[in-house]
Scaffold this motif. Structure first.
Motif, PDB file in Angstrom:
ATOM      1  N   GLU A 193       0.836  -1.203   0.000  1.00 54.07           N
ATOM      2  CA  GLU A 193       0.000   0.000   0.000  1.00 54.07           C
ATOM      3  C   GLU A 193       0.870   1.252   0.000  1.00 54.07           C
ATOM      4  OE1 GLU A 193      -3.598   2.068   2.630  1.00 54.07           O
ATOM      5  OE2 GLU A 193      -2.737   0.141   3.229  1.00 54.07           O
ATOM      6  N   TRP A 194       1.940   1.241   0.804  1.00 54.27           N
ATOM      7  CA  TRP A 194       2.840   2.393   0.836  1.00 54.27           C
ATOM      8  C   TRP A 194       3.513   2.592  -0.517  1.00 54.27           C
ATOM      9  CZ3 TRP A 194       7.968   3.284  -0.132  1.00 54.27           C
ATOM     10  CH2 TRP A 194       8.472   4.518   0.278  1.00 54.27           C
ATOM     11  N   ALA A 196       2.351   1.768  -3.399  1.00 50.71           N
ATOM     12  CA  ALA A 196       1.363   2.291  -4.342  1.00 50.71           C
ATOM     13  C   ALA A 196       1.159   3.790  -4.147  1.00 50.71           C
ATOM     14  CB  ALA A 196       0.041   1.548  -4.162  1.00 50.71           C
ATOM     15  N   GLN A 197       1.120   4.233  -2.889  1.00 47.41           N
ATOM     16  CA  GLN A 197       0.966   5.656  -2.612  1.00 47.41           C
ATOM     17  C   GLN A 197       2.179   6.450  -3.100  1.00 47.41           C
ATOM     18  OE1 GLN A 197       0.316   5.723   1.615  1.00 47.41           O
ATOM     19  NE2 GLN A 197      -1.824   5.095   1.468  1.00 47.41           N
ATOM     20  N   ARG A 198       3.361   5.883  -2.898  1.00 46.23           N
ATOM     21  CA  ARG A 198       4.588   6.540  -3.359  1.00 46.23           C
ATOM     22  C   ARG A 198       4.586   6.649  -4.887  1.00 46.23           C
ATOM     23  NH1 ARG A 198       8.632  10.034  -2.124  1.00 46.23           N
ATOM     24  NH2 ARG A 198      10.590   9.463  -3.151  1.00 46.23           N
ATOM     25  N   LYS A 199       4.158   5.607  -5.557  1.00 48.84           N
ATOM     26  CA  LYS A 199       4.096   5.624  -7.022  1.00 48.84           C
ATOM     27  C   LYS A 199       3.101   6.693  -7.500  1.00 48.84           C
ATOM     28  CE  LYS A 199       4.493   4.179 -11.321  1.00 48.84           C
ATOM     29  NZ  LYS A 199       3.937   2.865 -11.699  1.00 48.84           N
ATOM     30  N   GLU A 200       1.990   6.824  -6.821  1.00 49.83           N
ATOM     31  CA  GLU A 200       0.999   7.836  -7.194  1.00 49.83           C
ATOM     32  C   GLU A 200       1.563   9.243  -7.034  1.00 49.83           C
ATOM     33  OE1 GLU A 200      -3.567   9.206  -5.982  1.00 49.83           O
ATOM     34  OE2 GLU A 200      -2.648   7.441  -5.071  1.00 49.83           O
ATOM     35  N   MET A 201       2.327   9.473  -5.952  1.00 50.61           N
ATOM     36  CA  MET A 201       2.935  10.776  -5.731  1.00 50.61           C
ATOM     37  C   MET A 201       3.951  11.099  -6.822  1.00 50.61           C
ATOM     38  SD  MET A 201       5.866  12.443  -4.566  1.00 50.61           S
ATOM     39  CE  MET A 201       6.747  11.293  -3.520  1.00 50.61           C
ATOM     40  N   THR A 203       3.973   9.894  -9.816  1.00 51.88           N
ATOM     41  CA  THR A 203       3.246  10.101 -11.068  1.00 51.88           C
ATOM     42  C   THR A 203       2.773  11.539 -11.182  1.00 51.88           C
ATOM     43  OG1 THR A 203       2.518   7.782 -11.115  1.00 51.88           O
ATOM     44  CG2 THR A 203       1.265   9.363 -12.443  1.00 51.88           C
TER      45      THR A 203
END
Length: 252
Positions: A193-194, A196-201, A203
């Motif tokens: 989950e972390w 995924a959040q890092r990847k979204e940031m 992006t």
């Protein structure tokens, strides 16, 4: 699950490397753009102001006078320029060397190239893959890696190939982190989950870079950014010539 987490970690690291590389390219292209073309934009603003002022003096029209004031205001430096571009401006005159050269008809020196070399890029990627903080298994190791990567990023941003080699040797001689042991399923899910959040940031950051004015210009000529600067310079010189002719006719 553990293999999935490791794969996600490596994918995130590669993505971070790509985003950071593009960020450095945008930053360096922005500096070159400002150094090389800044004096031309300044000259155009000055000519626009002088044209508006001459026209206002001849007509006395309130709208022309207002436009002249607005044009002159655009020539004034914006707040924060010194902070944004400290070290690039002459400490005594407050002018870029290129701007002073243009105003005094001296030859304009070419802006310094700060784009990292291919070898610097290679060294940076290798260090980022080996020393990335996301590979730490405890807080102490994470802090050590974060401090080291900060130095790596600074050296890469300056294109300092020699320092990157020194940092590579330093990392090779340093303590080798222990392999990650088996993790519980809850920890692995939280880790995913972390990530995924890092990847979204990242992006969002990449999108901001790509959609910025400099990023868009760089993407148009990623193979030959210097050629793009030369092309823009020719267009600006033509505009300067037109404005100078217009001003001369008004004064005549």
């Amino acid at each position: 699950m553990e293999r999935a987490v490791r794969a996600a970690e490596q994918a995130l690291i590669e993505y971070e490397i790509a985003v950071e590389t593009f960020r450095v390219e945008v930053e360096n292209f922005s500096r070159l753009h400002h150094q090389k073309l800044g004096p031309m934009y300044t000259r155009l603003d000055e000519l626009e102001a002088e044209i508006a002022e001459v026209r206002a003096a001849r007509t006395g029209d309130p709208d022309d006078i207002r436009r002249a004031h607005e044009a002159r205001a655009r020539v004034m430096p914006m707040p924060g320029v010194d902070e944004l571009f400290h070290g690039w401006m002459d400490s005594e005159e407050g002018l870029f060397p290129e701007a002073e050269a243009m105003l005094t008809d001296r030859p304009v020196r070419s802006p310094q190239r700060v784009r990292p070399s291919d070898e610097a890029r290679k060294l940076y990627r290798e260090l980022a893959r080996k020393a990335h903080p996301d590979l730490a298994q405890d807080e102490g190791e994470r802090v050590r890696r974060e401090e080291f990567i900060t130095r790596v990023n600074a050296a890469y941003a300056r294109g300092d190939e020699a320092l990157l080699r020194e940092l590579s040797a330093e990392w090779a001689a340093g303590p080798v982190p222990e392999e990650r042991g088996p993790s519980r399923a809850e920890e692995l899910y939280a880790r995913l989950e972390w990530l995924a959040q890092r990847k979204e940031m990242l992006t969002l950051l990449a999108r901001e870079l790509e959609e910025s004015a400099i990023g868009s210009m760089l993407r148009l000529a990623s193979d030959d950014p210097d050629g793009l600067l030369d092309e823009i310079a020719e267009q600006l010189l033509a505009q300067v010539s037109e404005k100078e002719s217009e001003l001369e006719q008004l004064r005549g």
